[in-house]
Design a protein around this motif. Structure first.
Motif, PDB file in Angstrom:
ATOM      1  N   GLY A 111      -5.366  -7.343  -2.587  1.00 20.90           N
ATOM      2  CA  GLY A 111      -6.667  -6.680  -2.621  1.00 20.90           C
ATOM      3  C   GLY A 111      -7.698  -7.524  -1.904  1.00 20.90           C
ATOM      4  O   GLY A 111      -7.440  -8.659  -1.499  1.00 20.90           O
ATOM      5  N   TYR A 150     -14.676  -0.908  -2.856  1.00 19.33           N
ATOM      6  CA  TYR A 150     -13.914  -2.024  -3.425  1.00 19.33           C
ATOM      7  C   TYR A 150     -14.229  -2.165  -4.911  1.00 19.33           C
ATOM      8  O   TYR A 150     -13.325  -2.368  -5.730  1.00 19.33           O
ATOM      9  N   SER A 161      -7.122  -2.129  -2.353  1.00 19.68           N
ATOM     10  CA  SER A 161      -7.448  -2.864  -3.575  1.00 19.68           C
ATOM     11  C   SER A 161      -7.100  -2.163  -4.882  1.00 19.68           C
ATOM     12  O   SER A 161      -7.260  -2.761  -5.943  1.00 19.68           O
ATOM     13  N   LEU A 162      -6.613  -0.928  -4.811  1.00 17.83           N
ATOM     14  CA  LEU A 162      -6.158  -0.244  -6.032  1.00 17.83           C
ATOM     15  C   LEU A 162      -4.683   0.093  -5.994  1.00 17.83           C
ATOM     16  O   LEU A 162      -3.945  -0.205  -6.946  1.00 17.83           O
ATOM     17  N   ALA A 186     -12.371   0.415  -6.765  1.00 18.12           N
ATOM     18  CA  ALA A 186     -10.949   0.079  -6.849  1.00 18.12           C
ATOM     19  C   ALA A 186     -10.694  -0.940  -7.939  1.00 18.12           C
ATOM     20  O   ALA A 186      -9.742  -0.817  -8.730  1.00 18.12           O
ATOM     21  N   GLU A 217     -10.389   1.104   1.694  1.00 18.86           N
ATOM     22  CA  GLU A 217     -10.699   0.148   0.627  1.00 18.86           C
ATOM     23  C   GLU A 217      -9.899   0.466  -0.640  1.00 18.86           C
ATOM     24  O   GLU A 217      -9.394  -0.443  -1.309  1.00 18.86           O
ATOM     25  N   ILE A 218      -9.780   1.740  -0.976  1.00 16.18           N
ATOM     26  CA  ILE A 218      -9.024   2.130  -2.167  1.00 16.18           C
ATOM     27  C   ILE A 218      -7.542   1.822  -1.977  1.00 16.18           C
ATOM     28  O   ILE A 218      -6.880   1.304  -2.891  1.00 16.18           O
ATOM     29  N   ARG A 219      -7.012   2.109  -0.798  1.00 19.77           N
ATOM     30  CA  ARG A 219      -5.600   1.794  -0.530  1.00 19.77           C
ATOM     31  C   ARG A 219      -5.349   0.294  -0.640  1.00 19.77           C
ATOM     32  O   ARG A 219      -4.323  -0.132  -1.175  1.00 19.77           O
ATOM     33  N   GLU A 223       0.828  -1.201   0.000  1.00 26.00           N
ATOM     34  CA  GLU A 223       0.000   0.000   0.000  1.00 26.00           C
ATOM     35  C   GLU A 223       0.867   1.257   0.000  1.00 26.00           C
ATOM     36  O   GLU A 223       0.340   2.371  -0.011  1.00 26.00           O
TER      37      GLU A 223
END
Length: 261
Positions: free
Chosen positions: A94, A156, A117-118, A159, A113-115, A67
């Motif tokens: 993710g 999620y 899974s993206l 992402a 969630e963005i950190r 991350e």
């Protein structure tokens, strides 16, 4: 492991697999090593070292928090230093942390969630590019999700929509450098119990109910009305990573029993 195996399919290939301590990532990394690959198991869980050590093949482990860009860069550099080069990157980090209606998400939960899974896929794709350039080509396989259409996982889903965009845009950008970028989009998958839970805080009663609704939606959306096995997710990932898929790039392959996501 069960399923079809192709001895020496990855002979001479150096493969970096992220999120390799458990679940799909562990199964992908293990089978890639069994099929002749030299594999770096990357995870922030310290027990990834024992997973790599038990593999029947050439493997090593590296602890990194993907991350962060520093973690992604360090993992790629480590693989290149100990194995000499990198041929294939499989981005598997993710997973939804919480499942709840979007109106119930708190702002910091959206960010988390963005950190999760993206950003690892975004960072690792960038960090591996110089190594693939030096090699004269290679492949990146991203593990996305069919949850780009689904309930109770909106951040999620966003992402993973980003992962699909990375796959398509980067494939176009890198095709003339002999680098393929592809993805699978798994649906619901039966996996062994996690040693590290997806949500360290645990699920409250409402979240358990929402999770049950997700499981029902995922099953109902599948033509086959069931979850996949781990092996049913591993096989498409490794096919796309292999030279057998040499004319496939920019594609996101749904692996969800007919649900396109």
């Amino acid at each position: 492991m069960s399923g079809f195996h192709f001895p020496d399919r990855f002979s001479g290939k150096v493969i970096v697999v992220t999120g390799a301590a458990q679940g799909i990532g562990r199964a992908v990394a293990t089978r890639a090593a069994e099929e002749g690959g030299t594999v770096l198991f990357v995870d922030r869980a310290e027990f990834v070292a024992e997973i790599a050590a038990a593999v029947d093949g050439k493997a090593a482990a590296f602890n990194a928090d993907l991350e962060t860009y520093e973690g992604a860069g360090a993992a790629m550099q480590f693989a290149a230093e100990i194995f000499g080069h990198i041929d294939i990157l499989i981005n598997n980090v993710g997973g939804a942390i919480r499942m709840r209606p979007y109106a119930e998400f708190e702002p910091q939960q959206i960010d988390a969630e963005i950190r999760r899974s993206l950003m690892p896929t975004l960072y690792c794709c960038h960090a591996v590019i110089p190594h693939l350039f030096a090699r004269g080509g290679g492949a990146i396989v991203n593990v996305s999700s069919n949850a780009t259409r689904g309930i109770h996982r909106m951040p999620y889903s966003a992402a993973k929509g980003g992962v699909n965009a990375i796959t398509q845009s980067l494939a176009m950008e890198l095709a003339d450098r002999n680098i393929r970028v592809v993805a699978t989009a798994p649906g619901g998958t039966d996996a062994p119990p996690r040693r590290i839970p997806r949500n360290a805080a645990g699920d409250n009663a409402a979240e358990k109910g929402w999770m049950a609704e997700v499981a029902q939606q995922v099953t109902d959306s599948s033509f086959m009305k069931r979850y996949a096995t781990i092996e049913e997710q591993v096989a498409p990932i490794l096919f796309l990573a292999s030279d057998e898929a040499s004319y496939i790039t920019g594609s996101v392959l749904p692996v969800a029993g007919g649900d396109l996501g």
